[in-house]
Write an enzyme that holds these catalytic residues in place. Sequence first.
Site, mmCIF file in Angstrom:
data_model
loop_
_atom_site.group_PDB
_atom_site.id
_atom_site.type_symbol
_atom_site.label_atom_id
_atom_site.label_comp_id
_atom_site.label_asym_id
_atom_site.label_seq_id
_atom_site.Cartn_x
_atom_site.Cartn_y
_atom_site.Cartn_z
ATOM 1 N N GLY A 125 17.059 -10.033 35.518
ATOM 2 C CA GLY A 125 17.994 -9.161 36.207
ATOM 3 C C GLY A 125 18.961 -8.341 35.400
ATOM 4 O O GLY A 125 19.653 -7.500 35.973
ATOM 5 N N PRO A 151 13.531 -11.991 31.904
ATOM 6 C CA PRO A 151 13.792 -10.554 31.829
ATOM 7 C C PRO A 151 12.515 -9.737 32.002
ATOM 8 O O PRO A 151 11.482 -10.058 31.402
ATOM 9 C CB PRO A 151 14.357 -10.375 30.420
ATOM 10 N N TYR A 176 14.195 3.396 46.307
ATOM 11 C CA TYR A 176 15.577 2.926 46.145
ATOM 12 C C TYR A 176 16.576 4.039 45.851
ATOM 13 O O TYR A 176 17.729 3.755 45.550
ATOM 14 C CB TYR A 176 15.681 1.956 44.950
ATOM 15 N N CYS A 231 1.634 15.482 49.036
ATOM 16 C CA CYS A 231 1.869 16.066 50.354
ATOM 17 C C CYS A 231 2.810 15.146 51.117
ATOM 18 O O CYS A 231 2.382 14.375 51.986
ATOM 19 C CB CYS A 231 0.555 16.233 51.084
ATOM 20 N N GLU A 232 4.085 15.220 50.753
ATOM 21 C CA GLU A 232 5.075 14.253 51.251
ATOM 22 C C GLU A 232 6.444 14.746 50.784
ATOM 23 O O GLU A 232 6.678 14.837 49.580
ATOM 24 C CB GLU A 232 4.722 12.886 50.621
ATOM 25 N N TYR A 240 8.644 -1.054 36.229
ATOM 26 C CA TYR A 240 8.453 -0.731 37.646
ATOM 27 C C TYR A 240 8.009 0.717 37.883
ATOM 28 O O TYR A 240 8.406 1.347 38.858
ATOM 29 C CB TYR A 240 9.744 -1.052 38.436
#
Length: 441
Positions: A257, A300, A343, A370-371, A400
């Site tokens: 974290g 980590p 996020y 397409c978004e 990520y």
Amino acid sequence: MKANEIAARFPCDNLTVGENGHLFFAGQDTTALAAQYGTPLYLLDETRIRKNCRTYKAAFKACYPEGSLPLYAGKANAFKQIYRIMAQEDMGIDVVSCGEIYTAKCAGFDMRKAFFHGNNKTDADVAFAMDAGVGVFVADNPEEVLAIEAEAAKRGATQKVILRLTPGIDTHTYAAVNTGKVDSKFGNAIATGQAESITKLALAQEHIALLGYHCHIGSQVFTEDVFERAAVIMIEFMAEMRRKLGFTATLLNLGGGYGVRYTADDPVLDIGEKIASVSETLKATCARADFPVPQICMEPGRSIVADAGLTLYTVGALKQITGYKNYVSIDGGMPDNPRFALYRSSYTCLCANRIAEDCSLTASLVGRCCESGDIIQENVPFPADIQRGDIVAVCTTGAYNYSMASNYNRLPRPATVMLTDSGSYIAVKRETFEDLVRLDV
Ligand SMILES: *Cc1c(COP(=O)(O)O)cnc(C)c1O
């Protein structure tokens, strides 16, 4: 722009400005790498990954008892070569699925140093992980304790287990990455008595060797003392279990974290100092409770790989809607980096081939899908005449991004190129159209 003004935008110190006005990453010209390998492209600074591992290893050696181990959380970025690097750096790993176990095993990783996570390990997962020789299971719920017992019994084996607890700490980070609170989908709350009852359940199993506990309080954590508070709560709980049940835990896993800098506004964390401070609190709590200092693990992910990553794209268009908004469109987007869409994550975005130029344009950096939600970042400063063919770098994408990548719109996933002190090499190949139809019948 002056060199110091440019550098003031950089979130990490492996970014520099070349004499040719190009952005350099890990000492290499990003524009040249884009030309050599094509875009979109993930770059990973291998030297930085190793350095980040060594920071954890050195701090653990200095602060914690023999047998303590930092575990790389593979969910941040998992592929064979990264597991080889983790093996070379003598790290353990945290795995969350059979896919991660399989990948690590293919890389020759010693699975005794793997911890298996997840809040729903199926019976098949449990069996697969035992067959793979995974060292420690992190049991999330009573059903799982019983499933582990059943599989271990079938094999006539004893499985090492730790139990995931929720210490009830709010990290004040974004809710979706906040997992240590009592109402989390993960773990067993100390406050509700569920932590104690799952301890009793695990101790009652014949084929489970209960070693201790785990907690993970959240991600992208900068808040001053949350790990200290978690350590105190966990050690006090361990002392309570010794008192009540005669069980002395010997292993405590404090999860992952620690935060990284996505922008120059984010704080700088000295992980070595942080670990030293947590260890002091932990040892003091142990002394107060007259409890033997357990072996410590941490997990980590982001703080090992995030600042080692950078993504390169090629600009296709600049759309200026006068009086409204500007858009810079690139040849990737949410399929290779879904974090803004998920996020609203911050990123530092730079025009890599014109890094020294003034940035008087403000634009949304958008992908090719397409978004409408296909956005990498809003309000990015760019050169006023940024144009088709320019290279855009998005910094701090080592965690990520590839691991969350999809084939939305049937876009092949980018290659991952490792940068070393002596050059570069492909660690993950670019997907092909053939790969995209491989499973279609
Ligand atoms: C996500 C996660 C990690 C890694 O978190 P980072 O923020 O990437 O360090 C570690 N442990 C568990 C249980 C996790 O869910």
